[in-house]
Scaffold this active site. Structure first.
Site, PDB file in Angstrom:
ATOM      1  N   ARG A 157     -13.449  14.986  16.326  1.00 19.85           N
ATOM      2  CA  ARG A 157     -12.073  14.255  16.543  1.00 19.85           C
ATOM      3  C   ARG A 157     -10.904  15.216  16.667  1.00 19.85           C
ATOM      4  NH1 ARG A 157      -9.553  13.065  11.633  1.00 19.85           N
ATOM      5  NH2 ARG A 157     -11.186  13.598  10.603  1.00 19.85           N
TER       6      ARG A 157
ATOM      7  N   HIS B  48       0.859  -1.121   0.003  1.00 16.26           N
ATOM      8  CA  HIS B  48      -0.073  -0.201  -0.211  1.00 16.26           C
ATOM      9  C   HIS B  48       0.963   1.258  -0.015  1.00 16.26           C
ATOM     10  CE1 HIS B  48      -2.773  -3.075   1.834  1.00 16.26           C
ATOM     11  NE2 HIS B  48      -3.248  -3.079   0.709  1.00 16.26           N
TER      12      HIS B  48
ATOM     13  N   ASP C  34      -5.422  -5.158  10.578  1.00 22.82           N
ATOM     14  CA  ASP C  34      -5.436  -4.539   9.250  1.00 22.82           C
ATOM     15  C   ASP C  34      -6.177  -5.809   8.191  1.00 22.82           C
ATOM     16  OD1 ASP C  34      -3.652  -6.829   8.827  1.00 22.82           O
ATOM     17  OD2 ASP C  34      -1.906  -5.348   8.255  1.00 22.82           O
TER      18      ASP C  34
ATOM     19  N   ASN D 131      -9.601  22.045  11.112  1.00 23.19           N
ATOM     20  CA  ASN D 131      -8.511  21.672  10.637  1.00 23.19           C
ATOM     21  C   ASN D 131      -8.603  20.262   9.814  1.00 23.19           C
ATOM     22  OD1 ASN D 131      -5.693  20.818   9.917  1.00 23.19           O
ATOM     23  ND2 ASN D 131      -4.983  20.596  11.965  1.00 23.19           N
TER      24      ASN D 131
ATOM     25  N   ARG E 184      -3.092  12.305   8.636  1.00 22.37           N
ATOM     26  CA  ARG E 184      -3.714  13.392   9.179  1.00 22.37           C
ATOM     27  C   ARG E 184      -2.937  14.574   9.194  1.00 22.37           C
ATOM     28  NH1 ARG E 184      -7.454  11.233   8.436  1.00 22.37           N
ATOM     29  NH2 ARG E 184      -8.362   9.487   9.626  1.00 22.37           N
ATOM     30  N   ALA E 185      -3.537  15.912   8.647  1.00 20.34           N
ATOM     31  CA  ALA E 185      -2.723  17.256   8.647  1.00 20.34           C
ATOM     32  C   ALA E 185      -2.910  17.548   9.867  1.00 20.34           C
ATOM     33  CB  ALA E 185      -3.261  17.916   7.723  1.00 20.34           C
TER      34      ALA E 185
HETATM   35 FE   LIG Z   1      -0.794  -3.601   7.184  1.00 20.68          FE
END
Ligand SMILES: [Fe+2]
Length: 583
Positions: free
Chosen positions: A478, A11, A133, A508, A400-401
């Protein structure tokens, strides 16, 4: 001791550099290549890590790779992958040929890398570890305990039984891209009712201990060309939603039911892990650990006292764990330490930005050596309802920013959410935005009694202020808590906004348009300004208002879009939006 960690060929690929066990640099390749989720050899991130460390190739002691190619091929063989993919030497060959590396390559199991990326950077002396995952080699979930340099993954769930693949399958059925749209499903869930719990529990059945099982009749991802089988559509009584078509109550209810069952299983397994380990703290990683709604519930309702989720919990962050494991193996010492921030990517100097603006003939307000004036100018714009692109310091690692490459706006403005969605982010209207709040003021606005610097858990909004732009339909948010000691300029901006308005928080959201990686360089930021309707751009000490852009600026935008499209096609050829890619 310089150890280079590397995630690639699955990925999001990424690189990091550990020096004497301390994280010096880390970045995803997509930020350089501009190809979202770029899975290729992270050559640009690799070169940048060496540059940031001030070293050459020969100064590296080892390269650490985040999964075992041999174990992965055994799964691919079982799953009937095409013969040309069955090549356990591919990663090493690519590292040798593509990066010119001739020294030692240490490989670590995928879930061990995830586990190490969480534990070694948690700051906890010992902890329970949960990794979840889609799949890595054979494992899809692992349970462990960690102390010092030792991580013991004592139980696991094997492919194809996977909570990540369950979520990705429903993501695909609901008309979103696999490995990308899962967080949209999470955002959609609170709009629905859990009307399909019974059906969902037929897809995934919890078993004693840490185990669970998928009913494979409903899935087609092992050898098929899509994630789900016809039986899944029959079970829910509706055909899959075509991409970009209308989202109905049915889709919202399925999303809600999926999220509810995921949370139910994760909570149950977290309780079991706590019983097995007796440890008070939990570390999590793996793509499912980015489900911040589930994380919030695990912390609030589960047995653990503290939770650390590695901010780059997906595969890009695996490089941190691999590098840390290599360091521990080579030195016998514990690497890492508590991760205070993820501002680990490239930054740009004022003089380079000034030179770029000059060369491009772009006028800008120059606030060099006048930070208070700069912040006042930014607050002027935010308080006037403008959307500001905020580019400061090093780029963030992870999805994430967090105030390095962020779009900022006033959270009190009732029209802001729609405006951001429609004009800037060009994304689905249902998705909420996250707030950044001064750490010292967080408890006054959110049901949050601890720092949350990485936006990895949701909590209830308790503010007396009306915050429509950042409050989700279920009354949650969040938040990112911003500590002045960690992000001084971003905290100073929040403080200046608070003094002006009484509101110590801002919207944000990541600085990018839909389908693009977060901007990395000043050029990316300028082109994003051109391609969107952001009102102003803050490039370190320079401010550019939209009105200041020259008339011919728009001419650049089609070229940028063209470049993005070709990059997209090139980079995505190996990563399908319809099927979890097992290459
Ligand atoms: Fe993974």
């Amino acid at each position: 001791m310089n150890v280079l960690g590397l995630s690639a060929f699955f990925h999001e690929s990424a690189c990091c550099l550990l020096r004497d066990g301390r994280l010096v640099a880390a970045a995803e390749e997509e930020r350089f290549s501009r190809v979202k989720h770029d899975p290729r050899l992270p050559a640009a991130a690799f070169r940048w890590c060496l540059k940031q460390g001030g070293i050459g190739l020969l100064d590296l002691d080892a390269v650490a790779f985040y999964e075992s190619p041999v174990a992965k091929v055994s799964r691919q063989l079982w799953a009937g992958a095409p013969a040309d993919l069955l090549d356990p030497e591919r990663p090493e060959r690519a590292l040798r040929e593509g990066l010119g590396w001739e020294g030692p390559i240490l490989t670590f199991r995928h879930h061990l890398s995830h586990a190490a990326s969480a534990f070694f950077f948690s700051g906890f002396p010992e902890a329970a570890v949960l990794t979840v995952d889609g799949v890595g080699e054979w494992d899809t979930t692992t349970y462990g305990r960690a102390e010092g340099t030792a991580i013991d993954l004592f139980a696991s769930v094997a492919f194809p039984h996977s909570l990540g693949l369950l979520y990705s399958t429903l993501t695909s059925y609901l008309g979103f891209a696999v490995n990308d749209g899962e967080y949209k499903v999470m955002g959609l869930a609170p709009y629905g009712e859990p009307r399909y719990l019974e059906e969902m529990r037929r897809l995934v059945m919890s078993r004693p201990g840490g185990q669970f099982r998928l009913d494979l009749r409903y899935f087609d991802f092992i050898r098929g060309r899509r994630m789900y089988s016809d039986a899944l559509a029959d079970l829910f009584g509706q055909p899959p939603r075509p991409r970009e078509s209308e989202i109905t109550g049915f889709h919202r209810d399925v999303a809600r039911s999926l999220q509810a069952v995921l949370e139910e299983i994760l909570l149950e397994k977290a309780r079991w892990l706590h019983e097995r380990t007796g440890l008070p703290d939990l570390c999590m990683a793996g793509g499912v650990a980015l489900n911040c709604v589930a994380n919030g519930r695990i912390l609030r309702e589960g047995p653990f006292r503290r939770l650390f989720v590695q901010p780059a919990a997906g595969d890009s962050g695996g490089c941190l764990g691999a590098a840390a494991l290599a360091h521990a193996q080579l030195t016998g010492e514990r690497p890492g330490g508590a991760l205070p921030h993820v501002y680990l990517g490239p930054s740009w100097r004022e003089e380079d930005i000034a030179g770029l603006l000059d060369a491009a003939g772009l006028p800008a307000l120059d606030f060099r050596h006048r930070e208070a004036d700069l912040l006042a100018a930014v607050v002027d714009r935010l308080a006037a309802g403008k959307v500001v692109g905020w580019f400061h310091g090093p780029l963030e690692l992870g999805p994430r920013a967090l105030g390095g490459r962020s779009l900022l706006a006033d959270p009190r403005d009732p029209a802001m959410r729609d405006r951001l969605n429609r004009l800037v982010k060009k994304r689905e209207a249902f998705r909420p935005f996250a707030p950044s709040v001064l750490a010292g003021h967080a408890a006054g606005h959110f049901a949050l009694d601890h720092p949350s610097p990485f936006m990895l858990e949701t909590c209830r909004v308790t503010s007396t202020l009306d915050l429509p732009a950042v409050t989700h339909v279920d009354g949650s948010a969040r938040p990112q808590t911003v500590d002045p000691a960690v992000a001084p300029r971003f905290a100073a901006l929040l403080e200046a906004f608070r003094r002006r308005t009484g509101c110590p928080l801002l919207v944000n959201t990541s600085f990018n348009v839909r389908g693009e990686p977060i901007v990395a360089s000043p050029v990316d930021a300028l082109l994003c300004l051109g391609a969107t309707e952001i009102d102003a751009l803050v490039l370190e000490d320079f401010v550019i208002d939209r009105e200041m852009l020259p008339a011919n600026w728009a001419d650049l935008v089609p070229a940028w879009r063209e470049r993005s499209r070709s990059g997209f096609a090139q980079g995505r050829s190996a990563v399908s939006e319809d099927l979890y890619t097992f290459v």
